[in-house]
Design a protein around this motif. Sequence first.
Motif, PDB file in Angstrom:
ATOM      1  N   THR A  54       0.899  -0.936  -0.093  1.00  0.00           N
ATOM      2  CA  THR A  54       0.494   0.177  -0.032  1.00  0.00           C
ATOM      3  C   THR A  54       0.813   1.730   0.167  1.00  0.00           C
ATOM      4  N   ARG A  55       0.434   2.295  -0.099  1.00  0.00           N
ATOM      5  CA  ARG A  55       0.786   3.208   0.319  1.00  0.00           C
ATOM      6  C   ARG A  55       1.634   3.945   1.303  1.00  0.00           C
ATOM      7  N   ALA A  56       1.149   3.230   2.571  1.00  0.00           N
ATOM      8  CA  ALA A  56       1.467   3.483   3.819  1.00  0.00           C
ATOM      9  C   ALA A  56       2.105   2.854   3.876  1.00  0.00           C
ATOM     10  N   GLN A  57       2.322   1.869   3.140  1.00  0.00           N
ATOM     11  CA  GLN A  57       3.884   0.576   3.436  1.00  0.00           C
ATOM     12  C   GLN A  57       4.774   1.313   3.085  1.00  0.00           C
ATOM     13  N   GLU A  58       4.415   1.841   2.152  1.00  0.00           N
ATOM     14  CA  GLU A  58       5.474   2.717   0.991  1.00  0.00           C
ATOM     15  C   GLU A  58       6.289   3.375   1.363  1.00  0.00           C
ATOM     16  N   THR A  59       5.696   4.338   1.867  1.00  0.00           N
ATOM     17  CA  THR A  59       5.606   6.136   2.580  1.00  0.00           C
ATOM     18  C   THR A  59       6.332   5.098   3.658  1.00  0.00           C
TER      19      THR A  59
END
Length: 62
Positions: free
Chosen positions: A2-7
Motif C-alpha cells: 500500500t502507499r502507507a507501507q511504501e512511505t
Amino acid sequence: MTRAQETKYEDGEILRKIIEDLKGRKFKLDCGHHVTFGHFLSNDITIKTNKHPEIICSLCGY
C-alpha cells in the motif's frame, strides 16, 4: 504494497551515503574473510537480515 507501507521506506541514496561513510574502513566478516569499503579489490558483501544479522562475503553466500 500500500502507499502507507511504501512511505515507510527510505530512498536508496541514503543507504549509499551510509556506505560512503564507511569508505576506507576495514572489517572482518562473520565468514572470516575481510572487506575494505571503497577499495576496488574488496570483497562484495551479503547481509542476511535475520534476528541477528549475518554479514558475509558474496563468495561464502553461495
